[in-house]
Design a protein around this motif. Structure first.
Motif, short mmCIF file in Angstrom:
data_model
loop_
_atom_site.label_atom_id
_atom_site.label_comp_id
_atom_site.label_asym_id
_atom_site.label_seq_id
_atom_site.Cartn_x
_atom_site.Cartn_y
_atom_site.Cartn_z
N ASP A 88 0.80 -1.07 0.03
CA ASP A 88 -0.23 0.04 0.01
C ASP A 88 0.94 1.39 0.06
N ILE A 89 0.52 2.31 -0.75
CA ILE A 89 1.36 3.52 -1.02
C ILE A 89 0.53 4.63 -0.04
N ILE A 90 1.15 4.66 1.18
CA ILE A 90 0.64 5.66 2.15
C ILE A 90 1.49 7.04 2.38
N ALA A 91 0.81 7.86 2.69
CA ALA A 91 1.45 9.33 3.16
C ALA A 91 2.08 9.24 4.31
N ILE A 92 3.21 9.66 4.45
CA ILE A 92 4.07 9.41 5.96
C ILE A 92 4.21 10.88 6.46
N VAL A 93 3.68 11.03 7.55
CA VAL A 93 3.62 12.22 8.42
C VAL A 93 4.58 12.28 9.61
N GLU A 121 -5.16 3.42 10.05
CA GLU A 121 -6.07 3.56 8.73
C GLU A 121 -7.52 3.98 9.23
N ALA A 122 -7.84 5.18 8.62
CA ALA A 122 -9.30 5.86 8.72
C ALA A 122 -10.16 4.98 7.38
N LYS A 123 -11.36 5.60 7.70
CA LYS A 123 -12.46 5.13 6.72
C LYS A 123 -11.96 5.51 4.97
N ASP A 124 -11.22 6.86 4.95
CA ASP A 124 -11.14 7.39 3.78
C ASP A 124 -9.72 7.58 3.34
N TYR A 125 -8.86 7.21 4.08
CA TYR A 125 -7.49 7.24 3.91
C TYR A 125 -6.58 6.33 4.96
N SER A 126 -5.27 6.25 4.60
CA SER A 126 -4.28 5.62 5.71
C SER A 126 -3.11 6.72 5.52
N ILE A 127 -2.52 6.68 6.67
CA ILE A 127 -1.57 7.40 6.81
C ILE A 127 -0.40 6.78 7.75
N GLY A 128 0.80 7.04 7.70
CA GLY A 128 1.95 6.74 8.43
C GLY A 128 2.49 7.79 9.43
#
Length: 192
Positions: A88-93, A121-128
């Motif tokens: 999974d490609i996710i945004a890293i914060v 992992e939220a309903k509409d998005y995933s972040i790291g």
């Protein structure tokens, strides 16, 4: 002693015993309610700067060593980029940057570049979320978490993202609601 007087005394003794048994049962029931009321919460604890923060475990999909991050153009400064985590490609914060927290000095130079990512992992998005030390697990009673004063909240974000402040031994742990950290516009930007 007449029989009727003896029955009355026996009745009084029996009733007193019943009342004290009732009181014991009532006290035990109240103690059980107090234990029941203090619901346990499972937290993932990590450091940002010199302070401790936590997220409820239900909000964390996994914890992994941070993979290589690819910087993305036109993203907020606190978004380090994107990474491939288990396909999974996710945004890293970086929450230290998001909150304006000064990073703590590096103690272990051998592992200075080693970071961990909490995948949210939220309903509409995933972040790291990047953290510099291995996160720890903590079970805590809800009674140990106080509501955070409203003046501590970030005025740039509409909803309150600080759920409370936990008291553990001699330290305070700020409990975050990760689903409220980002504004609606930031979520749209990350989701696209």
């Amino acid at each position: 002693m007449p029989k009727s007087k003896k029955k009355e005394e026996t009745a009084v003794v029996v009733n007193e015993g019943f009342n004290s048994a009732q009181q014991d049962t009532g006290a035990k029931a109240e103690a059980a309610k107090a234990v029941e009321v203090d619901e346990m919460v499972h937290l993932i604890v990590f450091k940002l700067g010199a302070e401790y923060y936590a997220i409820k475990i239900e909000q964390v999909k996994e914890v992994t060593v941070t993979p290589e991050i690819t910087r993305m153009p036109r993203t907020p400064e606190f978004v380090k980029g994107v990474a491939n985590i288990r396909g999974d490609i996710i945004a890293i914060v970086d929450l230290e940057q998001r909150f304006g927290i000064r990073p703590a000095p590096v103690v272990d130079e051998l592992h200075a570049n080693l970071t961990y990512t909490l995948v949210i992992e939220a309903k509409d998005y995933s972040i790291g979320v990047v953290v510099k030390e291995m996160p720890q697990s903590l079970n805590l009673g809800m009674s140990k978490i106080d509501k955070a004063p409203s003046f501590l909240q970030d005025t740039n974000i509409q909803e309150s993202y600080i759920e409370g402040i936990a008291k553990v031994d001699n330290r305070l742990i700020i409990v975050l609601d990760m689903f409220r950290i980002l504004s609606g516009d930031e979520i749209k930007q990350l989701a696209s």
